[in-house]
Design an enzyme around this catalytic site. Structure first.
Site: not given
Ligand code: GLC
Ligand code: GLC
Length: 817
Positions: A490-492
């Site tokens: 999850n890049d976020c």
């Protein structure tokens, strides 16, 4: 949700026999695009012929220009204008938008055919990139359907991009003075910057004599006109303009007379050429056109083009014959046999670089993304997957960390993004193991591969896998769970970011990291899954000590998850910088996340203690909705500074409780491993494009023949609305899930492991699977069972266990559940 009439409107349908999606209304709710090209030269093309072309790299080697996110939408493309008396129209409706008497766009495997009819003239254009050629063919067929002779004026149009798509969009003080062209017969050459360091040019050719041309944009279009009413076309009069500086374009002008019933073909070719430094010019200022002439000569007649098109079709016949299913359910068969595999090829080629949601300037090839994409592609052309693995591994650092992205043209790690995404290394194992199981080629492990592309640092690929595993083990936090770094899958979820400056990137900023307690349960699950694979691989190649060492680490990780990663009803998502729980019933918002439910159930952590079943049930209860499984619940309603980008999105979008299709398959695989076929199927069908196509074309918006990255979740304004189609890990994960876990045909070192997991309503089905040098015809009789193989009969003989041992040749396999 109730569906009104407007939402039931349909814009097209599948044509399985031709492997096409047929669009019958040009005003789709969003441009519905296709990809042309297989290896080096690529094009994007929408259903109205919008889009652009590039060579290998959508940023550094852009050939034609496109206007992203514009008004009107989808602006710029290869346009053909027909002037018939006072009527000007385009076969693809845009840009003139003259109402057509008939319109159809057929997107197929590596080609698009757009047909329009107006006032008894039919214009059909076939667009494709021939195999091994650096160019896009546009075969225009004009037909007079009337009883009278027709005098038509045909104008072609392409707009050159000044190569670097990023500077092309911003550096106008330079750009307006660099454009250069040459015109020779019916060929317009774009040689901008060729005089200096570039050794490449492009051209646009047509295989007939032309009666005029234009190469200066403002002269052709008119400064205050639009693509919809170019001055030269409206007046029916080209200006033979020469671009010098300003914005070079290429337009041919052809006068066509057609007798009643007569039909004529014109072959247009957009080509790209590279010359050696000392062979750039044939005379001062005159570019060396030898290679261009040769490319043109290879495609200058209808026959040659039809032959090249037949080769493309045969290429896809071959690729799609490797795994073929017959279940009798058209919606499933067409996705498995055609579209899912096609999308996997496209994501393998493009990673996340160029789509109508990715500008092609922002991102290269992702380390994690590309390893995942491999799994959807490796059965098709294993040698290309092999090369990709080596390229990816070459961007790794000696400690096992790696660049998050690399540029396809240079194959170098991307410094702007850097590294520090702590899930990345594990994916190399995921990709490599899939490759070896498919091919049986263990020799890849002995390939010498550098670190960070530095000559002299080469070690074996196996060593790269080892440092990948160790990178996780060397970066454990206080609960002996993996530290997350900048983010995991999850890049976020940026737990060390702590940014309050809107000009800082959430992903590349780490304002705090010393003393971070931020740990990821997603990486923990991923480590256990890939760790088991790594252990099995070590045993295959006789590295028993290493297998033992890593088995202990896997066991320890499993225990750590059970001890500190379990929240009572589901797996926690993470610990934050300070050691606080994320994804727990104790949290106000985002009490449960999909990623850890997916990975920890795939890893079967705590299966015996009932954790897996509870986690899957909680996922259904809290995360599932009509359109799929959302990423987290409840959605974040306000920005949480400590968590980074995730809560920057309004509720229901992207990583804040969107249906991130990419990770739905993780849960589906978890369901399959747990033997819950009904649940697995119902999750799968919710995001299977062909099921969505049937119900929600308007609501869904984006292409109904491929998966998109994200569908708006239950907390969004319009749940079910799709975004970011085509370039998403969803493609590979959907393929992996359906081919190996639902239909249950899984490549393994010794052969094919057969272990389907099906809804209890499943009927008998057959899979034809080419595997290495063998052809298997596998028939499965589910008999109402969701899981469990009772007996396998191979070539008439019952066998023990569930692995059909590999042996070259043709085999029949009969499976009773
Ligand atoms: C995008 C990225 C992928 C990432 C995902 C979740 O799909 O391509 O790398 O894992 O978003 O943030
Ligand atoms: C944004 C997106 C995420 C994507 C990333 C790639 O953070 O939300 O999905 O992976 O950009 O850079």
């Amino acid at each position: 949700m109730t569906i009104n009439m407007e939402q039931q409107k349909r814009y097209g349908h599948f044509d399985d026999q031709h492997r096409e999606y047929v669009i019958t209304d040009p005003q789709t709710p969003w441009p519905w695009i296709n990809y042309l090209g297989n290896e080096d030269f690529f094009s994007l093309i929408s259903n109205t012929a919008g889009g652009y072309s590039f060579y290998k790299d959508a940023k550094f080697r852009r050939i034609t220009r496109y206007r992203y996110n514009n008004v009107p939408m989808d602006n710029g493309g290869r346009y053909f204008y027909l002037k018939d008396g006072d009527t000007v129209w385009n076969p693809g409706w845009k840009p003139c938008k003259t109402p057509l008497d008939f319109y159809e766009c057929r997107h197929g495997m590596g080609y698009t055919r757009i047909t329009g009819r107006k006032n008894q003239v039919e214009a059909s254009v076939l667009f494709f990139v021939p195999l091994k050629k650096w160019g896009e063919v546009q075969k225009v067929t004009l037909k007079n359907l009337s009883q009278e002779p027709k005098q038509l004026k045909l104008f072609s149009f392409e707009e050159w991009c000044l190569w670097n798509a990023a500077t092309d969009m911003e550096n106008f003080q330079r750009n307006f003075s660099t454009g250069e062209v040459e015109i020779e017969g019916s060929t317009i050459y774009h040689k901008t910057e060729y005089r200096e360091r570039r050794n490449h040019y492009a051209f646009y050719h047509v295989n007939t004599e032309i009666q005029g041309y234009d190469t200066d944009r403002e002269t052709f279009v008119g400064l205050y006109n639009e693509f919809a009413d170019p001055q030269a076309v409206i007046e029916g009069r080209p200006r033979n303009s020469h671009a010098h500086g300003w914005s070079p374009v290429a337009s041919h002008y052809i006068e066509v007379t057609l007798q009643p019933g007569e039909q004529k073909d014109f072959v247009f070719l957009l080509g790209y050429i590279e010359n050696a430094q000392d062979e750039k010019f044939e005379a001062p200022q005159v570019i060396n056109k030898k290679k261009a002439h040769a490319l043109i000569a290879s495609l200058d007649t209808t026959e040659k083009v039809d032959q090249a098109f037949a080769e493309l079709s045969a290429y896809w016949d071959d690729l799609l014959s490797i795994y073929k299913v017959k279940t009798g359910n058209d919606k499933l068969d067409r996705m498995v046999n055609i579209w899912n595999q096609y999308q996997c090829m496209v994501t393998f080629n493009f990673s996340r670089s160029a789509s109508f949601f990715e500008s092609g300037v922002g991102r290269g090839m992702g380390f994690r993304d590309s390893n995942q994409d491999l799994v959807g592609f490796v059965h098709q052309i294993p040698p290309r997957a092999r090369q990709r693995i080596i390229d990816i591994a070459s961007t790794q650092f000696p400690d096992g960390g790696c660049y998050h992205q690399y540029q396809p043209l240079t194959k170098r790690g991307n410094n702007d993004i850097g590294g520090g995404f702590n899930d990345d290394p594990c994916w190399l194992i995921f990709g490599t193991v899939a490759y070896i199981k498919e091919t049986g080629d263990f020799s890849i492990l002995d390939e010498m591969v550098p670190f960070d592309n530095q000559p002299g640092t080469e070690v074996t690929l196996f060593e790269h896998l080892k440092v990948s595993m160790d990178h996780v083990l060397n970066n454990l936090g206080p609960h002996k769970l993996p530290l997350i770094g900048r983010a995991d899958w999850n890049d976020c979820l940026n737990l060390n970011c702590f940014s309050m400056d809107p000009n800082e990137s959430f992903q590349t900023t780490e304002n705090k990291s010393e003393g971070s307690k931020a740990e990821s349960l997603m990486i923990a699950g991923l480590f256990v899954v890939t760790g088991k694979d790594y252990v099995a691989l070590c045993k295959q190649i006789g590295k028993d000590d290493e297998a033992r060492r890593m088995q202990q680490a896997v066991d320890a990780m499993t225990e750590a998850v059970k001890k500190d990663g379990w929240d009572g009803e589901w797996y926690l998502r993470a610990y934050d910088f300070f050691g606080g729980k994320i994804g727990s019933k104790e949290c106000d918002e985002a009490k449960i996340f999909i990623e850890s439910q997916g990975w920890c159930t795939m890893a079967e952590i705590g299966a015996e203690e009932g954790m897996v079943a509870k986690s899957l049930d909680a996922t259904k209860k809290y995360l599932e909705c009509e359109h799929g499984i959302v990423l987290n619940n409840p959605a974040f309603s306000k920005f949480v500074y400590e968590y980074g980008e995730i809560s920057s999105y309004p509720e229901g979008y992207k990583e804040n409780a969107g249906i991130f299709c990419h990770n739905n398959p993780w849960v589906i695989i978890g369901e399959c491993l747990a033997g819950r076929g009904n649940d697995a199927w119902s999750h799968y069908a919710k995001i299977l494009p062909s099921y969505v196509e049937e119900k929600y074309q308007t609501l869904h918006k984006v292409e109904p023949y491929v998966n998109c990255q994200m569908v708006a979740g239950k907390d969004a304004a319009r749940p079910g609305e799709g975004k970011n189609s085509w370039l998403t890990g969803t493609a590979a994960w959907m393929w992996y899930t359906v081919s190996e876990f639902i239909l249950g045909i899984k490549p393994d070192y010794e052969g094919l492991r057969i272990d389907p997991c099906l809804p209890e309503t499943a009927k008998d089905y057959t899979v034809s699977r080419k595997f290495r040098e063998a052809d298997y015809e596998i028939t499965v009789h589910p008999n109402g069972h969701q899981k469990g193989v009772r007996q396998i009969v191979l070539d008439g003989q019952p066998i023990e266990g569930s692995v059909v041992p590999y042996a070259p040749g043709k085999h029949t396999v009969d499976v009773t559940m």
